[in-house]
Each structure stands twice: as C-alpha cells, then as structure tokens.
Scaffold this motif. Structure first.
Motif, PDB file in Angstrom:
ATOM      1  N   THR A   1       0.843  -1.194   0.000  1.00 39.75           N
ATOM      2  CA  THR A   1       0.000   0.000   0.000  1.00 39.75           C
ATOM      3  C   THR A   1       0.878   1.244   0.000  1.00 39.75           C
ATOM      4  OG1 THR A   1      -1.506  -1.259   1.393  1.00 39.75           O
ATOM      5  CG2 THR A   1      -1.958   1.086   1.166  1.00 39.75           C
ATOM      6  N   MET A   2       0.538   2.187  -0.849  1.00 37.53           N
ATOM      7  CA  MET A   2       1.296   3.416  -0.901  1.00 37.53           C
ATOM      8  C   MET A   2       0.838   4.355   0.215  1.00 37.53           C
ATOM      9  SD  MET A   2       1.304   6.260  -3.848  1.00 37.53           S
ATOM     10  CE  MET A   2       1.556   5.085  -5.181  1.00 37.53           C
ATOM     11  N   VAL A   3       1.759   4.677   1.129  1.00 40.40           N
ATOM     12  CA  VAL A   3       1.419   5.595   2.207  1.00 40.40           C
ATOM     13  C   VAL A   3       1.829   7.014   1.815  1.00 40.40           C
ATOM     14  CG1 VAL A   3       1.796   6.147   4.644  1.00 40.40           C
ATOM     15  CG2 VAL A   3       1.650   3.765   3.927  1.00 40.40           C
ATOM     16  N   LYS A   4       2.946   7.102   1.104  1.00 42.44           N
ATOM     17  CA  LYS A   4       3.497   8.417   0.738  1.00 42.44           C
ATOM     18  C   LYS A   4       4.364   8.204  -0.487  1.00 42.44           C
ATOM     19  CE  LYS A   4       5.619  12.192   3.383  1.00 42.44           C
ATOM     20  NZ  LYS A   4       6.360  12.471   4.614  1.00 42.44           N
ATOM     21  N   HIS A   5       4.252   9.077  -1.468  1.00 43.15           N
ATOM     22  CA  HIS A   5       5.004   8.888  -2.705  1.00 43.15           C
ATOM     23  C   HIS A   5       5.632  10.195  -3.156  1.00 43.15           C
ATOM     24  CE1 HIS A   5       6.071   7.748  -6.731  1.00 43.15           C
ATOM     25  NE2 HIS A   5       5.851   6.493  -6.420  1.00 43.15           N
ATOM     26  N   PRO A   6       6.937  10.155  -3.531  1.00 42.03           N
ATOM     27  CA  PRO A   6       7.634  11.397  -3.841  1.00 42.03           C
ATOM     28  C   PRO A   6       7.129  12.080  -5.104  1.00 42.03           C
ATOM     29  CG  PRO A   6       9.055   9.520  -4.326  1.00 42.03           C
ATOM     30  CD  PRO A   6       7.832   8.985  -3.636  1.00 42.03           C
ATOM     31  N   PHE A   7       6.559  11.328  -6.061  1.00 47.49           N
ATOM     32  CA  PHE A   7       6.094  11.971  -7.289  1.00 47.49           C
ATOM     33  C   PHE A   7       5.027  13.021  -6.989  1.00 47.49           C
ATOM     34  CE2 PHE A   7       7.221   7.824  -9.588  1.00 47.49           C
ATOM     35  CZ  PHE A   7       8.542   8.211  -9.630  1.00 47.49           C
ATOM     36  N   LYS A   8       4.299  12.776  -5.915  1.00 49.36           N
ATOM     37  CA  LYS A   8       3.257  13.734  -5.550  1.00 49.36           C
ATOM     38  C   LYS A   8       3.858  15.055  -5.098  1.00 49.36           C
ATOM     39  CE  LYS A   8      -0.304  10.410  -4.622  1.00 49.36           C
ATOM     40  NZ  LYS A   8      -0.966   9.593  -3.610  1.00 49.36           N
ATOM     41  N   ASP A   9       5.126  15.014  -4.648  1.00 47.04           N
ATOM     42  CA  ASP A   9       5.798  16.246  -4.248  1.00 47.04           C
ATOM     43  C   ASP A   9       6.655  16.808  -5.378  1.00 47.04           C
ATOM     44  OD1 ASP A   9       4.705  16.115  -1.724  1.00 47.04           O
ATOM     45  OD2 ASP A   9       6.343  14.899  -0.933  1.00 47.04           O
ATOM     46  N   GLY A  10       6.486  16.297  -6.594  1.00 50.43           N
ATOM     47  CA  GLY A  10       7.222  16.833  -7.732  1.00 50.43           C
ATOM     48  C   GLY A  10       8.662  16.377  -7.814  1.00 50.43           C
ATOM     49  N   ILE A  11       8.979  15.248  -7.183  1.00 48.05           N
ATOM     50  CA  ILE A  11      10.342  14.732  -7.263  1.00 48.05           C
ATOM     51  C   ILE A  11      10.411  13.673  -8.355  1.00 48.05           C
ATOM     52  CG2 ILE A  11      12.155  13.467  -6.028  1.00 48.05           C
ATOM     53  CD1 ILE A  11      10.855  14.666  -3.418  1.00 48.05           C
ATOM     54  N   LYS A  12      11.460  13.778  -9.176  1.00 53.26           N
ATOM     55  CA  LYS A  12      11.636  12.868 -10.302  1.00 53.26           C
ATOM     56  C   LYS A  12      12.019  11.459  -9.830  1.00 53.26           C
ATOM     57  CE  LYS A  12      15.136  12.756 -13.064  1.00 53.26           C
ATOM     58  NZ  LYS A  12      16.162  12.833 -14.140  1.00 53.26           N
ATOM     59  N   ALA A  13      11.747  10.454 -10.659  1.00 58.78           N
ATOM     60  CA  ALA A  13      12.184   9.072 -10.380  1.00 58.78           C
ATOM     61  C   ALA A  13      13.703   9.044 -10.214  1.00 58.78           C
ATOM     62  CB  ALA A  13      11.763   8.158 -11.514  1.00 58.78           C
ATOM     63  N   GLN A  14      14.168   8.300  -9.214  1.00 58.67           N
ATOM     64  CA  GLN A  14      15.591   8.304  -8.879  1.00 58.67           C
ATOM     65  C   GLN A  14      16.260   6.974  -9.164  1.00 58.67           C
ATOM     66  OE1 GLN A  14      17.226  11.103  -7.827  1.00 58.67           O
ATOM     67  NE2 GLN A  14      15.287  12.196  -8.047  1.00 58.67           N
ATOM     68  N   LYS A  15      17.493   7.080  -9.672  1.00 57.45           N
ATOM     69  CA  LYS A  15      18.303   5.899  -9.988  1.00 57.45           C
ATOM     70  C   LYS A  15      18.529   5.044  -8.749  1.00 57.45           C
ATOM     71  CE  LYS A  15      22.823   6.149 -11.228  1.00 57.45           C
ATOM     72  NZ  LYS A  15      23.943   6.521 -12.103  1.00 57.45           N
ATOM     73  N   GLY A  16      18.315   3.753  -8.875  1.00 56.63           N
ATOM     74  CA  GLY A  16      18.539   2.841  -7.749  1.00 56.63           C
ATOM     75  C   GLY A  16      17.283   2.628  -6.916  1.00 56.63           C
ATOM     76  N   VAL A  17      16.342   3.556  -7.038  1.00 56.52           N
ATOM     77  CA  VAL A  17      15.081   3.401  -6.299  1.00 56.52           C
ATOM     78  C   VAL A  17      13.966   3.025  -7.270  1.00 56.52           C
ATOM     79  CG1 VAL A  17      13.373   4.520  -4.841  1.00 56.52           C
ATOM     80  CG2 VAL A  17      15.799   5.059  -4.557  1.00 56.52           C
ATOM     81  N   GLU A  18      13.768   3.899  -8.239  1.00 57.27           N
ATOM     82  CA  GLU A  18      12.680   3.684  -9.200  1.00 57.27           C
ATOM     83  C   GLU A  18      13.145   2.867 -10.388  1.00 57.27           C
ATOM     84  OE1 GLU A  18       9.768   4.893  -8.425  1.00 57.27           O
ATOM     85  OE2 GLU A  18      10.332   6.197  -6.783  1.00 57.27           O
ATOM     86  N   PHE A  19      14.413   2.937 -10.713  1.00 56.37           N
ATOM     87  CA  PHE A  19      14.921   2.221 -11.905  1.00 56.37           C
ATOM     88  C   PHE A  19      16.362   1.825 -11.704  1.00 56.37           C
ATOM     89  CE2 PHE A  19      15.752   6.679 -12.529  1.00 56.37           C
ATOM     90  CZ  PHE A  19      17.006   6.742 -13.092  1.00 56.37           C
TER      91      PHE A  19
END
Lengths: 201, 201
Positions: free
Chosen positions: A183-201
């Motif tokens: 379940t998503m409790v908090k997600h950085p994309f909602k705060d305008g942060i780009k996908a990050q190397k090692g985390v998202e891809f």
C-alpha cells in the motif's frame, strides 16, 4: 466401566497423536508456494526480484517472465546476467505498455508471454518462476484465468511461483499460499520529485 | 491603463514562469530519497534487498546494517559477497532477537549498530544505505529518534536511505519521501506449512 473409560482414553490419545503426526508431516514437507504481491504501492516487483536473488544464493534456478514493459530495468538485468544459467529472464512487454488501443495486439503479446511462462511452469529444474505483472494481464482478460490457475496447480512439486501486479483477481488470491498487499502511504512523485536511480529504476 | 494592465500581465507571466522553473528544477534534480518499508506483511527487507541489487547494477555503492538477527540470510549474503566492495553488509543482531529480557544489552547492541550506520550516513561514496529493522529499534526506544532523524537529514546529497521494520514511528513517516506499507493478506504458516527455501530464507 474402568476398562471402557481406559479404552476411550487410549482411543482419544491415538486420535490426537495421528492428528499431530499429520500436522508435523505437513509442517516438515517441502512445498512449492504460490505467492502474490499485489496492491497499488511500490515493492511488488522489487520484492520478487529480491526473492529471485535469494533463490540464486541457494543455487536454485529462477525463471522470470515480464508481462509488462519497464518493471525490470537494465540494472536488474545486468545483475541477473551475472548468474548465467541460474536465471532465465524474458521481457515480453517490449514496446507494450497496456496503454495501446490495439487490444488484439496486446492479447497476442500476452499469449506469447504465457507460452514461455507455461514452459517454465512445467519444467521441474526451475525452483522459482516469477510471472511479473501477470495480475494485470488477467485483470484485462488478455489471458484466461482458468488456464493460468490450472498451469499453476499442475506445476512440479516444490516449485515456487510468484505472481505480481495490482488488482489480483479473487480466484488468484484464493489459490495463493502467501499474499502481500503493498500500500502506498506516501510517494515522492506527488511532491514533484523525479524518479531516482537505484530506487525507481 | 493599457500600459498598467500590460505590466500586470507581464508580472503575472514572469511569476508563473519562475514557479514553473522552480518546479522543473525540483523534478529534474537528483535527490536522495528517504524510503520506509513498514507494516506487518512480508517483503519489507526483501524489497530493500532488491533495491540494493538494483543499485549495484547501476554501479552504486550500497551499505546495509541489519539491526535484528535473521532478516538477511546466508543466501542473500552469498549473493552480496559476489559484488565485492560495492556492498558493505554488517549484521549487528547476532544472537540478538529483541526477545531477551536484558534491555541494557540490547541497547548496547543497538548503539554499536547505530555507530556503523552513522558512519555510512556521513560517507558520500555510498549511494544507498539500508537500515534494516531500524523501525523496531526506534519503537523500543533503543535508539534516540532525534539522533537518527538528524543523521538522516544531514546525510550527503543524493544518498538514498531505506528504513525497514514494523511500526514505523510517525516522525519517521513524516521525514520520509516514500512510504510503503506491506500488509499480510494470507500467510502459509497459518495453514501449518513450514518456511520454504528461497521464499522465507
């Protein structure tokens, strides 16, 4: 009376022991598990990837079929390639994101992926088979739920199978031994942060 | 009057552009994320392990501190050892399961683990630091929440930090960029099935 009650006691004890033996037999037997990672949160494919790496650490052979493009990235492939024959990886979702309007083409791609998947599900040399994002293909009815569940049920004893993706069908959850919902409790994309190397891809 | 409205219009446009620029700067900048895996379900440490492997695939250096014994198994260690200097792994929980009655001893072990963790959190060569089961240490107040959050906030720019474990404290969730809760929907132990190689260990 005393003899009767003694007999009854012994019968009761024998029944208890048989029941305990059955339980222990089940508890100690190696059993291939059906594992489902579902929910809208992150970590479904990443946890499957972690399990694949754990199997490889045990010297078990792992097969991974990716039903949607993008869930497994070049970095993960690079790591998996390092394990040679222990890991079979097939990305069937090239150029195929389920966003196309061409349902016939999507169904063909899903059928091709499923053909490979069913090969792995009937090959006892594989200790774990990961069907990544299969839940999505089932949800859109690109594959037959009955066909998939029958192949999963008929797989070699001791083979683990992992099905990932949002919106796991009730029949899939019913057939599973272990189901985790992310379940998503908090997600950085909602705060305008780009996908990050090692985390998202 | 026309000049005035033209000026106001240009001011408004300039403000809009500045706001958009700031947003894009945030969206395109590399940012180390604070990631929390919590909840009673499975996959918290496994997904962190999967992220560690993904980082390694990108050539990033990863540090892992295990605050509780057993979450990371020999198979995972074997895989990590294959990546040599890219992975630093320290299990601080040897013989230490939080079930002991010796709180002083537990706190000493947690303090030793934290010392290593804070070294990694101040070393810019690490692209990702995983503090496995730290949430549990915080929950039992074996470590100071303030100390941990200050070290996380002061870490090198671009370093990702992953905190796992049940019962993440509200202040930890507040400080996080990405929080996933793993919920157990179905678990095989409840059906009397033993832990299985490659899945549980």
């Amino acid at each position: 009376m005393t003899e009767d009650s003694d007999l009854r006691h012994r019968e009761k004890m024998a029944k208890k022991k048989a029941s305990r033996d059955r339980l222990m037999a089940r508890k100690t037997g190696a059993k291939g598990l059906v594992i489902v990672h579902t929910g809208a949160g992150k970590g479904k494919s990443t946890a499957a990837f972690g399990m694949a790496m754990r199997c490889v650490g045990h010297g078990m052979k792992v097969g991974i079929i990716q039903f949607i493009k993008g869930a497994w990235d070049t970095a993960e492939r690079r790591v998996m390639e390092g394990f040679g024959d222990l890991v079979t990886f097939r990305a069937m979702g090239e150029g195929f994101t389920w966003e196309t309007q061409d349902r016939a083409r999507d169904m063909e791609a899903a059928a091709r992926a499923w053909e490979l998947a069913s090969d792995l599900l009937s090959d006892p040399s594989y200790g774990m088979v990961i069907l990544d994002e299969l839940n999505v293909a089932l949800r859109y009815e690109y594959l037959s739920l009955g066909t998939v569940l029958a192949a999963v049920a008929a797989r070699p004893e001791g083979q683990h199978v992992v099905l990932t993706g949002r919106n796991a069908q009730p029949a899939v959850i019913e057939a599973a031994d272990l189901v985790t919902e992310m379940t998503m409790v908090k997600h950085p994309f909602k705060d305008g942060i780009k996908a990050q190397k090692g985390v998202e891809f």
